[in-house]
Motif scaffolding. Structure first.
Motif, short mmCIF file in Angstrom:
data_model
loop_
_atom_site.label_atom_id
_atom_site.label_comp_id
_atom_site.label_asym_id
_atom_site.label_seq_id
_atom_site.Cartn_x
_atom_site.Cartn_y
_atom_site.Cartn_z
N PRO C 117 -49.28 -56.61 -10.98
CA PRO C 117 -49.67 -57.90 -11.52
C PRO C 117 -51.09 -57.81 -12.10
CG PRO C 117 -49.77 -57.93 -9.13
CD PRO C 117 -49.21 -56.59 -9.53
N LYS C 118 -51.30 -58.56 -13.17
CA LYS C 118 -52.62 -58.50 -13.80
C LYS C 118 -53.57 -59.42 -13.06
CE LYS C 118 -52.00 -57.01 -18.48
NZ LYS C 118 -52.10 -57.39 -19.87
N GLU C 119 -54.06 -58.95 -11.94
CA GLU C 119 -55.04 -59.74 -11.20
C GLU C 119 -55.80 -58.81 -10.26
OE1 GLU C 119 -52.56 -62.52 -9.16
OE2 GLU C 119 -52.36 -61.19 -7.46
N PRO C 120 -56.94 -59.23 -9.84
CA PRO C 120 -57.71 -58.36 -8.95
C PRO C 120 -57.24 -58.51 -7.52
CG PRO C 120 -58.97 -60.33 -9.43
CD PRO C 120 -57.67 -60.47 -10.15
N ALA C 121 -57.25 -57.38 -6.81
CA ALA C 121 -56.93 -57.46 -5.39
C ALA C 121 -58.21 -57.71 -4.60
CB ALA C 121 -56.29 -56.16 -4.93
N LYS C 122 -59.30 -57.27 -5.19
CA LYS C 122 -60.57 -57.38 -4.49
C LYS C 122 -61.63 -57.63 -5.55
CE LYS C 122 -62.32 -54.89 -0.54
NZ LYS C 122 -62.73 -53.55 -0.17
N PHE C 123 -62.53 -58.52 -5.29
CA PHE C 123 -63.60 -58.79 -6.24
C PHE C 123 -64.89 -58.94 -5.46
CE2 PHE C 123 -63.66 -60.03 -10.80
CZ PHE C 123 -65.02 -60.08 -10.93
N MET C 124 -65.59 -57.84 -5.34
CA MET C 124 -66.83 -57.87 -4.54
C MET C 124 -68.03 -57.97 -5.47
SD MET C 124 -65.74 -57.73 -1.52
CE MET C 124 -67.18 -57.36 -0.53
N TYR C 125 -69.04 -58.60 -4.98
CA TYR C 125 -70.22 -58.85 -5.82
C TYR C 125 -71.45 -58.78 -4.94
CZ TYR C 125 -73.53 -61.98 -8.22
OH TYR C 125 -74.63 -62.54 -8.79
N ASP C 126 -72.43 -58.02 -5.37
CA ASP C 126 -73.65 -57.89 -4.58
C ASP C 126 -74.79 -58.66 -5.25
OD1 ASP C 126 -75.72 -57.20 -3.03
OD2 ASP C 126 -75.31 -55.05 -3.02
N TYR C 127 -75.04 -59.82 -4.72
CA TYR C 127 -76.04 -60.69 -5.33
C TYR C 127 -77.43 -60.08 -5.26
CZ TYR C 127 -78.37 -65.18 -6.35
OH TYR C 127 -79.12 -66.18 -6.88
N SER C 128 -77.67 -59.27 -4.25
CA SER C 128 -79.02 -58.72 -4.10
C SER C 128 -79.34 -57.73 -5.21
CB SER C 128 -79.18 -58.06 -2.73
OG SER C 128 -78.23 -57.04 -2.59
N LEU C 129 -78.33 -57.23 -5.92
CA LEU C 129 -78.60 -56.32 -7.03
C LEU C 129 -78.56 -57.02 -8.39
CD1 LEU C 129 -76.39 -53.24 -6.11
CD2 LEU C 129 -78.81 -53.52 -5.73
N CYS C 130 -77.91 -58.16 -8.43
CA CYS C 130 -77.63 -58.81 -9.71
C CYS C 130 -78.91 -59.23 -10.40
CB CYS C 130 -76.75 -60.03 -9.47
SG CYS C 130 -76.41 -60.97 -10.93
N SER C 131 -78.97 -58.99 -11.71
CA SER C 131 -80.15 -59.43 -12.44
C SER C 131 -79.88 -60.72 -13.21
CB SER C 131 -80.62 -58.34 -13.38
OG SER C 131 -79.54 -57.82 -14.11
N LEU C 132 -78.76 -61.35 -12.97
CA LEU C 132 -78.43 -62.64 -13.58
C LEU C 132 -78.59 -62.62 -15.09
CD1 LEU C 132 -79.99 -65.03 -10.95
CD2 LEU C 132 -77.60 -64.62 -11.36
N CYS C 133 -78.12 -61.55 -15.70
CA CYS C 133 -78.32 -61.40 -17.13
C CYS C 133 -77.23 -62.06 -17.94
CB CYS C 133 -78.40 -59.93 -17.49
SG CYS C 133 -76.92 -59.04 -17.03
N GLY C 134 -76.08 -62.29 -17.31
CA GLY C 134 -75.01 -62.95 -18.04
C GLY C 134 -74.15 -62.01 -18.85
N THR C 135 -74.39 -60.73 -18.79
CA THR C 135 -73.59 -59.78 -19.57
C THR C 135 -72.12 -59.85 -19.17
OG1 THR C 135 -75.51 -58.36 -19.48
CG2 THR C 135 -73.51 -57.40 -20.32
N CYS C 136 -71.85 -59.93 -17.88
CA CYS C 136 -70.47 -59.96 -17.43
C CYS C 136 -69.79 -61.23 -17.90
CB CYS C 136 -70.41 -59.87 -15.91
SG CYS C 136 -71.41 -61.09 -15.07
N ILE C 137 -70.54 -62.33 -17.87
CA ILE C 137 -69.95 -63.61 -18.24
C ILE C 137 -69.55 -63.61 -19.70
CG2 ILE C 137 -70.47 -66.07 -18.44
CD1 ILE C 137 -72.30 -65.69 -16.01
N GLU C 138 -70.45 -63.06 -20.56
CA GLU C 138 -70.16 -63.06 -21.98
C GLU C 138 -69.06 -62.09 -22.34
OE1 GLU C 138 -73.97 -62.34 -23.83
OE2 GLU C 138 -74.71 -63.85 -22.45
N ASN C 139 -68.92 -61.03 -21.57
CA ASN C 139 -67.97 -60.00 -21.97
C ASN C 139 -66.61 -60.12 -21.31
OD1 ASN C 139 -69.35 -58.10 -23.89
ND2 ASN C 139 -70.87 -58.33 -22.30
#
Ligand code: SF4
Ligand code: SF4
Lengths: 390, 177, 197
Positions: C117-139
């Motif tokens: 299925p086209k969906e993620p089984a796991k979606f982990m995110y490390d806020y302590s590393l994130c630079s809040l640049c928005g690149t992921c959101i735009e892409n």
């Protein structure tokens, strides 16, 4: 506190020992910083004192060094963008612009008109926040606590507005190759207009509260003389150059973006002292307001989207070549020089920090000055240490 | 741009300001650099920045100069040896160059001859903590000058410099001057 | 003459101090401007536009599932490497299905294996590393990421900044269902973000 003449007894680190080598036997070596509250972060200044007078000074820095230039050589072109928000937390959008401008030059990317106007608006608002931060912190250095509260009141309003398009409050990563990441909305425009009207009334208050104040004037007038020759020899720019009577502002003398459309003055002072630089920045805030007002008027008429069609993806390859782009930041000339070998990772990114050159004047400017004035001169250079250390 | 007339110029080229942000690009031999910089100082130019570029042709030192009274940028490029980069200092002409040179010494290990105080600026300074210059390229990544920049419209150009930019693999770089 | 001038200047200088005091006095009488957290909170408007950590956008019809199709664009483009997406595996065929597949293979037909299925089984995110640049959101090709407005997010250890975004989405959906089933979705998400913080 150490006594000479035995240089072997000198404690401290490499820089203290190196500095003490040339010291006179009857002087005192004093370490100002790096944790001194008025050295804005972690600047350290080694001073050789004769009584209360400074004979020699050597700024020591690098405590905040993050090697952005190396990071530039390990990340794709677009992925280096967030670093640009972190070089200088005072005026990050000028770094955003300098880097984007350099890459746009390199790759020949057109920037739509609307994006250019948006860039001007946000860039100038960011300049206001930068100057307000400097103003509050400088007066705080000099011992007055209240003004920073007034400055931050205004600054918060600006940050509230800027967070709408940029989604950040301090380390913006807002510009993209070929435009900006998000368009301005109606509320932003309204809010900015209201803010400018309010800020126009606050500026005279700042003048009454601080600028005209005799204690401040007696404290900062005629100290830290940086004249035109020094400016040229050290490559100082921004308010330091303008405080020495040189009307050098890249927005006018090497117009970038659409700055040539706006009508504003480049304030200068000929006194070359700390007060001169102070007055230049205060006047600049007024001029920034004028630019923002004119830009907001032009915004509805500006054509095009906020981001050019087919803007490069973060992992895109850039053509081989070199490009230099400089913008006028809050502290002076912010320059980015990029070299590409045609791959998706930059070959070399060189960041020219204005504070770096401005601070290098300090050692010469403070010779023969009283120790207490050193802080007043350092503050008047508007130092942001992360930018100097890069 | 007549400033460097009757100096031994390696190469003089006019670049497109719109595309590269530079107006004039000059190549010099290390021995001529100080004379050229002195002339720039007399003419009111100021040093913007100074950087090194690690290439297979050697270490390229790039000096950017700008003038306050008019737009345009002059770039001086000096090629030195890649293994033992050495170049005369200009920190007595432009005092601002002092820190720039120390920075280049930190990042690329370029030695500035005659520099009064060539100690680390940004990187660890204690003798036992110093690190290798971090911006030196690995052999795999290092590439030649011709892949990085073009010569632009040359007015004067020595054969040695031209050879660097021609497609055929040039023989030895004309490093030491 | 100069003595008179001096006196005049001194009086003027002294007066500048009173002018300053008048300003401070005026502002002293005005109400406080700072927000006294947690007794007060920032304006609704500021909170709504605040760009907090990255979160998943649910499908319009199914608030339990993200729009995400597991294409990994965000992971490759993120400059800080703070996202980890594990694609969902194809479901294990049941014994009967396996049998059917084997038979089909024996007959030389094309085997229809169950697709992942086209969906993620796991979606982990490390806020302590994130630079809040928005690149992921735009892409993100399907717009499955956005900034949350989790403005009061605090934690006492690094671990608390490693977020499981799928879990978070589910919690949000549950909270939404509990709080007010009728209210529209985006506002709800914001509110849950607030209550979670
Ligand atoms: S906002 Fe930037 S750093 Fe954070 S997850 Fe997205 S791409 Fe990565
Ligand atoms: S969030 Fe978007 S970009 Fe990331 S894997 Fe899912 S669909 Fe792809």
């Amino acid at each position: 506190m150490t006594r000479y003449p035995d240089p072997k007894q000198v404690g401290g680190d490499f820089y203290s020992r190196n500095f003490a080598k040339n010291a006179r036997p009857d002087t005192l070596i004093l370490n100002l910083g790096p944790q001194h509250p008025s050295t804005h972060g972690v600047l350290r200044v080694l001073l050789e004192l004769d009584g209360e007078y400074i004979l020699r000074a050597e700024p020591v820095f690098g405590y905040l060094h993050r090697m952005h230039e190396k990071m530039g050589e390990t990340k794709a072109w677009g992925q280096f963008m967030p670093n640009m928000g972190r070089v200088d937390y005072g005026h990050p959008l000028s770094w955003n612009w300098a880097y984007c401008g350099a890459v746009e030059k390199l790759a020949g990317i057109e920037v739509p008109e609307r994006a250019e106007v948006i860039r001007v608006i946000t860039h100038e608002m960011n300049r206001l926040t930068s100057h307000l931060l400097w103003w509050g912190a400088y007066i705080l250095d000099l011992g007055a606590f209240t003004p920073i509260m007034y400055a931050f009141d205004d600054r918060e309003h600006l940050l509230d507005l800027l967070q709408r398009p940029t989604a950040s409050r301090l380390t913006y990563s807002y510009f993209r190759f070929g435009g900006v990441s998000k368009d301005l909305d109606e509320k932003f425009v309204e809010g900015t207009k209201a803010f400018i009207a309010r800020f126009r009334q606050r500026l005279p208050m700042y003048k009454d509260l601080v600028t005209d104040n005799i204690i401040l004037r007696k404290r900062v007038e005629d100290i830290g003389i940086i004249d035109q020759d020094m400016v040229t020899r050290y490559g100082a720019t921004g308010p330091v150059a303008r405080g020495a009577g040189l009307a050098y502002d890249l927005r006018v003398s090497e117009p970038f973006g659409v700055y040539d459309r706006f009508d504003f003055k480049v304030p200068t002072q000929t006194t070359c002292c700390s007060m001169g630089r102070y007055l230049v920045r205060m006047e600049e805030m007024e001029q920034s307001c004028r630019i923002i007002e004119q830009a907001l008027e032009q915004l509805p008429g500006a054509e095009g989207p906020h981001l050019v069609k087919g803007a490069p993806k973060p992992q895109a390859k850039m053509p081989a070549g070199e490009a230099y782009f400089a913008v006028e930041g809050g502290r002076g000339k912010v320059g980015v020089y990029v070299v590409s070998d045609g791959s998706k990772i930059p070959y070399r990114v060189k960041l020219r920090a204005p504070g770096f050159s401005n601070l290098s004047c300090f050692a010469e400017a403070c010779q023969g000055m009283l120790l207490a004035d050193a802080v007043a001169v350092l503050g008047s250079l508007d130092l942001i240490i992360p930018e100097i250390d890069r | 741009m007549k400033l460097f007339d009757n100096l031994p110029i390696e190469c003089k080229a006019r670049a497109d300001y719109e595309k590269t942000g530079q107006e004039w690009v000059f190549f010099f031999k290390p021995g001529v650099l100080r004379k050229a910089v002195q002339r720039l100082y007399k003419d009111g130019w100021f040093l913007e920045d100074l950087l090194a570029l690690d290439t297979t042709d050697g270490m390229l030192l790039v000096y950017h100069f700008d003038k306050m009274s008019r737009p345009g940028r002059v770039t001086l490029k000096v090629l030195t040896s890649g293994t033992e980069p050495k170049i005369p200092t200009i920190s007595d002409i432009y005092q601002g160059a002092d820190w720039h040179e120390r920075e280049v010494y930190d990042f690329h290990g370029v030695v500035f001859e005659g520099h009064p105080n060539l100690i680390p600026l940004l990187l660890p300074a204690e003798e036992d903590q110093r690190i290798e210059p971090p911006l030196l390229k690995t052999d795999k990544k290092r590439t030649g000058l011709k892949n990085l920049m073009s010569l632009y419209e040359t007015e004067v150009c020595s054969a040695a410099v031209e050879a660097l930019f021609t497609e055929e693999p040039a023989e030895e770089a004309p490093a030491e001057g | 003459m100069s003595a008179v001038k001096d006196i005049f200047q001194s009086v003027k200088d002294l007066w500048s101090l009173f002018v300053g005091l008048r300003v401070t006095g005026k502002y002293f009488m005005q109400p406080t401007l700072t927000v006294h957290y947690p007794r007060e909170t920032v304006d609704e408007d500021v909170e709504q536009t605040y760009g907090g950590h990255v979160e998943l956008v649910p499908k319009p019809k199914n608030p339990l599932k993200p729009k995400c199709i597991g294409c990994m664009m965000c992971v490759t483009n993120c400059p800080s490497g703070c996202l980890t997406v594990v694609k969902a595996k194809a479901p294990k065929p049941t014994p009967e299905e396996e049998q059917a597949m084997k038979e089909a293979e024996a007959r030389g037909e094309k085997v229809k294996k169950p697709k992942a299925p086209k969906e993620p089984a796991k979606f982990m995110y490390d806020y302590s590393l994130c630079s809040l640049c928005g690149t992921c959101i735009e892409n993100c090709p399907v717009g499955s990421l956005r900034y949350s407005n989790n403005i009061y997010f605090v934690g006492t250890s690094r671990k608390e900044f490693k977020l499981d975004l799928l879990q978070r989405l589910q919690r949000q959906a549950e909270n939404t269902a509990k709080a007010a089933p009728e209210a529209s979705e985006p506002e709800q998400a914001a509110e849950t973000a607030k209550s979670e913080a």
